[in-house]
Design a protein around this motif. Structure first.
Motif: not given
Length: 492
Positions: A290-296, A298-305, A367-371
């Motif tokens: 998680x530290x090397x490949x962080x994921x956003x 839920x709030x960050x993900x929705x804000x990005x979309x 991108x989320x699935x790639x992470x």
């Protein structure tokens, strides 16, 4: 210690003689394990525990399958029961796509309890899956990690270690090891025989689980959603994966036993490794990944979309992108007013906005699935040292309950949503002539219900290369370690 007896052998004795020794050692070890009532009781208890876990898993899967089938039927009735309305209003009314449970998830539920089981399909938005079974699970869910996979991954290796920790050290303490070696038995013959017996015991431990899982798959697989032959292919792959996993523990136990100064020291060392492999390594590897490949979040993900979606016009007819599309369309058809277009401009603008959104959703969800894939790869990179890190993703992949299987379902649900959007937009484009236009039930019927066919075992295989390499590396490493350890065994 032993009722095992062989005649003196030359060190250059022919291979068949060594094969006899291997068989004799294996038979002796097997007999001793059968005579050990404590070990036998442990085997029986574990077998019963596995069958109980299978039963809980089957009951939970059956309950969830019934609930999802009933919910899908009710949702379809709601969709079909819509009154006459504008097709775009029907698209906003939406419908659900429910994920069918993989039959083998009764053995390894994987991430299924923690990810959504249904996706809400509506206009303009690709939603995340909702309704996590862990939130309102039944009896099996309340038992937490009591699944067949959990027992095979943590309890089964412990039993193999308990059965094998005294393999060489016990012989040494009883004074029979040097006698055997002085009679001509090579250390590697002893290792092969003892390993054969331990691996046979592991197979006996796996047998009730495999038989139970095969029966459950044969009886519970819904042939309209899953291929029965494919499920058995997946089950075969799981059997091989778990056999490699447990065989590695057999060689590890024998190697440590050969090196240790006493059986007690061997047991302590093996238990320490088991604890690290079962509990510490998975948690530590997850945190590092998680530290090397962080994921956003839920709030960050929705804000990005939402930020990227703001570049499209939606229903905003003053948006620069809307004005530009309108002008481009008028120019294309050679008219100066949307009222002069031979088709509905509203339908064209809805379809254009949807197409703009598809690109944005594909980018963010991809991108989320790639992470997640990067996290899985990082987490499994030490699988050759701590095999649970390799076995867990392998097991989830072939049980059809990993994050890739979830992404495949979500992708299929999104494809169905896009079919709905295209259907209603095309209807508006060709038939809407004023703001009062409505469509009837014939349009709702023409839009098919969501149907999902799970990917085959080849899909699981294509994503399991690193996990399989980790398991093979684990077995190779433990065999090499055991061969190295027995080099110090000398006759009188």
């Amino acid at each position: 210690m032993s009722d095992f007896a062989i005649g003196p052998l030359s060190r250059t004795a022919p291979t068949p003689a060594h094969a006899r020794i291997v068989r004799a050692v294996a038979a002796k070890e097997w007999t001793e394990m059968r005579r050990d009532r404590r070990l036998l009781a442990l085997f029986v208890f574990t077998a019963l525990l596995m069958l109980a876990a299978l039963g809980f898993g089957a009951a939970e899967n059956a309950r969830l399958a019934r609930e999802r089938a009933a919910a899908a039927e009710a949702d379809r009735a709601l969709w079909m029961g819509q009154s006459a309305k504008n097709p775009h209003a029907a698209a906003h009314f939406g419908q659900y796509a429910f994920k069918p449970l993989s039959p083998l998830s009764l053995a390894d539920p994987g991430v299924d309890p923690y990810v959504g089981s249904a996706v809400w399909l509506e206009a303009h938005k690709q939603n995340e899956a909702q309704f996590r079974p862990a939130r309102d699970g039944g009896a099996a869910a309340r038992l937490g990690g009591l699944s067949l996979a959990y027992i095979l991954q943590t309890v089964a290796p412990l039993i193999v270690l308990l059965a094998g920790f005294a393999g060489f050290s016990g012989e040494r303490e009883a004074g029979t090891l040097k006698q055997l070696l002085s009679l001509g038995a090579r250390p590697r013959d002893l290792l092969a025989g003892k390993a054969l017996a331990l691996i046979g015991a592991s197979a006996a431990l796996l047998a009730p689980a495999v038989i139970g899982a095969a029966l459950a798959v044969a009886l519970l697989t819904d042939a309209t959603k899953f291929s029965l032959a494919d499920q058995f292919l997946r089950l075969g792959a799981l059997v091989i994966g778990y056999a490699v996993y447990l065989s590695g523990f057999a060689f590890l136990a024998l190697g440590v036993s050969a090196l240790a100064t006493s059986s007690r020291a061997a047991l302590v060392a093996l238990l320490a490794f088991w604890l690290v492999n079962s509990f510490l390594a998975p948690r530590l590897a997850s945190d590092i990944a998680r530290g090397l490949a962080p994921t956003p979040t839920a709030q960050e993900f929705r804000a990005g979309v939402a930020k990227d979606k703001a570049r499209t016009f939606g229903h905003d007819e003053t948006h620069p992108a809307f004005v530009a599309f309108r002008d481009e369309t008028l120019k294309k058809y050679g008219v100066t007013n949307v009222k002069d277009l031979p088709v509905s401009f509203r339908g064209l603008s809805l379809r254009k906005d949807d197409e703009n959104g598809y690109v944005i959703f594909d980018e963010h969800f991809g991108a989320l699935q790639a992470a997640y894939d990067r996290q899985d790869a990082l987490r499994g990179s030490a699988g050759f040292l701590f095999p649970l890190l390799a076995l867990q993703p392998f097991s989830m992949a072939f049980a059809g309950s990993d994050s890739r299987a979830q992404f495949d379902f979500a992708t299929a649900a999104e494809a169905h949503r896009r079919d709905i959007q295209n259907e209603v937009s095309d209807n508006i484009i060709h038939f809407q002539r004023d703001a009062d236009y409505v469509a009837g039930p014939e349009l709702w019927k023409r839009i098919a219900a969501f149907s999902y066919r799970a990917p085959t075992a080849g899909f699981a295989l294509s994503g399991s290369g690193e996990a399989m390499a980790g398991l093979v590396g684990w077995l190779g490493l433990t065999v090499a370690f055991a061969l190295f350890a027995i080099r110090r065994l000398k006759p009188l």
